[in-house]
Design an enzyme around this catalytic site. Structure first.
Site, short mmCIF file in Angstrom:
data_model
loop_
_atom_site.label_atom_id
_atom_site.label_comp_id
_atom_site.label_asym_id
_atom_site.label_seq_id
_atom_site.Cartn_x
_atom_site.Cartn_y
_atom_site.Cartn_z
CE1 TYR A 1 -3.55 -1.72 5.20
CE2 TYR A 1 -2.62 0.40 4.58
CZ TYR A 1 -3.14 -0.83 4.22
OH TYR A 1 -3.26 -1.17 2.90
CB SER B 1 -0.85 0.00 1.28
OG SER B 1 -1.37 1.29 1.54
N1 LIG Z 1 -8.43 -1.31 -1.80
C1 LIG Z 1 -7.49 -0.40 -1.67
O1 LIG Z 1 -7.69 0.80 -1.89
C2 LIG Z 1 -6.11 -0.83 -1.25
C3 LIG Z 1 -5.12 0.15 -1.20
C4 LIG Z 1 -3.83 -0.21 -0.82
C5 LIG Z 1 -3.56 -1.53 -0.51
N2 LIG Z 1 -4.55 -2.46 -0.56
C6 LIG Z 1 -4.19 -3.84 -0.20
O2 LIG Z 1 -4.66 -4.73 -1.18
C7 LIG Z 1 -4.99 -5.97 -0.58
C8 LIG Z 1 -6.41 -6.38 -0.97
O3 LIG Z 1 -7.27 -5.33 -0.60
P1 LIG Z 1 -8.82 -5.36 -1.00
O4 LIG Z 1 -9.26 -3.96 -0.98
O5 LIG Z 1 -9.04 -6.19 -2.21
O6 LIG Z 1 -9.41 -6.13 0.29
P2 LIG Z 1 -10.81 -6.87 0.51
O7 LIG Z 1 -11.20 -6.59 1.92
O8 LIG Z 1 -11.77 -6.55 -0.57
O9 LIG Z 1 -10.43 -8.44 0.36
C9 LIG Z 1 -9.62 -9.05 1.33
C10 LIG Z 1 -9.44 -10.51 1.00
O10 LIG Z 1 -8.62 -11.09 2.03
C11 LIG Z 1 -9.27 -12.26 2.53
N3 LIG Z 1 -8.91 -12.48 3.93
C12 LIG Z 1 -9.22 -11.71 5.00
N4 LIG Z 1 -8.72 -12.26 6.12
C13 LIG Z 1 -8.10 -13.42 5.74
C14 LIG Z 1 -7.41 -14.43 6.42
N5 LIG Z 1 -7.22 -14.40 7.75
N6 LIG Z 1 -6.91 -15.47 5.71
C15 LIG Z 1 -7.07 -15.53 4.36
N7 LIG Z 1 -7.71 -14.57 3.65
C16 LIG Z 1 -8.22 -13.55 4.34
C17 LIG Z 1 -10.75 -12.00 2.34
O11 LIG Z 1 -11.46 -13.24 2.38
C18 LIG Z 1 -10.73 -11.31 0.98
O12 LIG Z 1 -10.65 -12.29 -0.04
C19 LIG Z 1 -4.78 -5.80 0.93
O13 LIG Z 1 -3.51 -6.28 1.28
C20 LIG Z 1 -4.85 -4.29 1.10
O14 LIG Z 1 -4.11 -3.84 2.23
C21 LIG Z 1 -5.82 -2.14 -0.93
#
Ligand SMILES: NC(=O)c1ccc[n+]([C@@H]2O[C@H](COP(=O)([O-])OP(=O)(O)OC[C@H]3O[C@@H](n4cnc5c(N)ncnc54)[C@H](O)[C@@H]3O)[C@@H](O)[C@H]2O)c1
Length: 241
Positions: free
Chosen positions: A154, A141
């Site tokens: 975070y 991120s």
């Molecule tokens: N969406 C954004 O704007 C953004 C920005 C920067 C970084 N990220 C990073 O991208 C990644 C995905 O983000 P997202 O927005 O798609 O998240 P999301 O919440 O939509 O999806 C999270 C996924 O992780 C899985 N998960 C949660 N806990 C778990 C566990 N204990 N074991 C296995 N799987 C587990 C969930 O089942 C889901 O499939 C994350 O690492 C997040 O920090 C997202």
């Protein structure tokens, strides 16, 4: 960019960025294993991937639990006997000023975002090391590159991920395994930290991150990504590694 014959494992692959990455790698010909929590969502993701003609294995897994991760990787080894691309994507965001950050929040963020990546990497690496090839992509991120007021736990988890994966990149060079880290910001998914009109205007879609991951995974083995490219925050994505 054909990944025909290859196998990819994506943590958190049941929705959001992880599902988009599974779709992109699968569309390029890879067989994909998606590991996530929540059986129903996982089943929906698996059905959607299969409907696109993708050979998919969906496995309910808690990446913070070593036995659960080890069993999932063992299932991949048993079914396909190889692993070419590992995408460490499972993660979550919660924010609070430091004085209001609870121990439970700290443990959740460090446990899922950092320990989960470590446990998955540790379990999966032997499959790649045996073949002397493979790629690892971590989904960090912008919070893994800068300090973030109101989001210290975070940011700590994502800085930790950077330390883990930059160390892995050096450690695994002689194994022919390339490690990259993607630094998204403000992507339109459930895990998006900010939800304001400004955020919604400036965001990218999960498919944009997926295209970046596909590029990193499918580059020829001898190609490394040694330079640092950090786009301005509003542009939504940076890549390093
Ligand atoms: N969406 C954004 O704007 C953004 C920005 C920067 C970084 N990220 C990073 O991208 C990644 C995905 O983000 P997202 O927005 O798609 O998240 P999301 O919440 O939509 O999806 C999270 C996924 O992780 C899985 N998960 C949660 N806990 C778990 C566990 N204990 N074991 C296995 N799987 C587990 C969930 O089942 C889901 O499939 C994350 O690492 C997040 O920090 C997202």
């Amino acid at each position: 960019m054909s990944l025909a014959g290859q196998v990819a494992l994506i943590t958190g692959g049941s929705r959001g960025l992880g599902l988009a990455i599974a779709e992109a790698l699968g569309a390029a010909g890879a067989r994909v294993a998606v590991l996530a929590k929540g059986r129903e969502e996982l089943d929906r993701a698996a059905a959607s991937l299969a409907s696109r003609g993708i050979d998919v294995m969906a496995r309910s897994t808690d990446v913070t639990d070593a036995a659960s991760v080890d069993a999932a990787v063992a299932a991949v080894r048993e079914r396909w006997g190889r692993l070419d691309a590992l995408v460490l994507n499972a993660g979550t965001w919660q924010g609070a000023p430091i004085v209001n950050t609870t121990e439970a929040q700290w443990d959740l963020l460090l446990g899922l975002n950092l320990k989960g990546a470590f446990l998955t990497l540790r379990a999966a690496l032997p499959l790649m090391q045996a073949a002397k090839r493979g790629t690892v992509v971590g989904i960090s991120s912008i919070g893994g590159l800068t300090g973030q007021p109101g989001s210290a736990a975070y940011a700590a988890s994502k800085w930790g991920l950077r330390g883990l994966l930059e160390s892995a990149a050096l450690e695994l060079q002689t194994d022919g395994i390339r490690v990259s880290v993607v630094y998204p910001h403000n992507i339109n998914s459930a895990g998006r930290a900010l939800d304001s009109p400004e955020a919604r205007r400036s965001n990218l879609d999960p498919a944009d991150i997926a295209a970046t991951v596909l590029h990193l995974v499918s580059a020829p083995a001898h190609v490394s990504f040694p330079h640092v490219d950090v786009w301005p925050i509003a542009a939504g994505i940076g890549v390093r590694g």
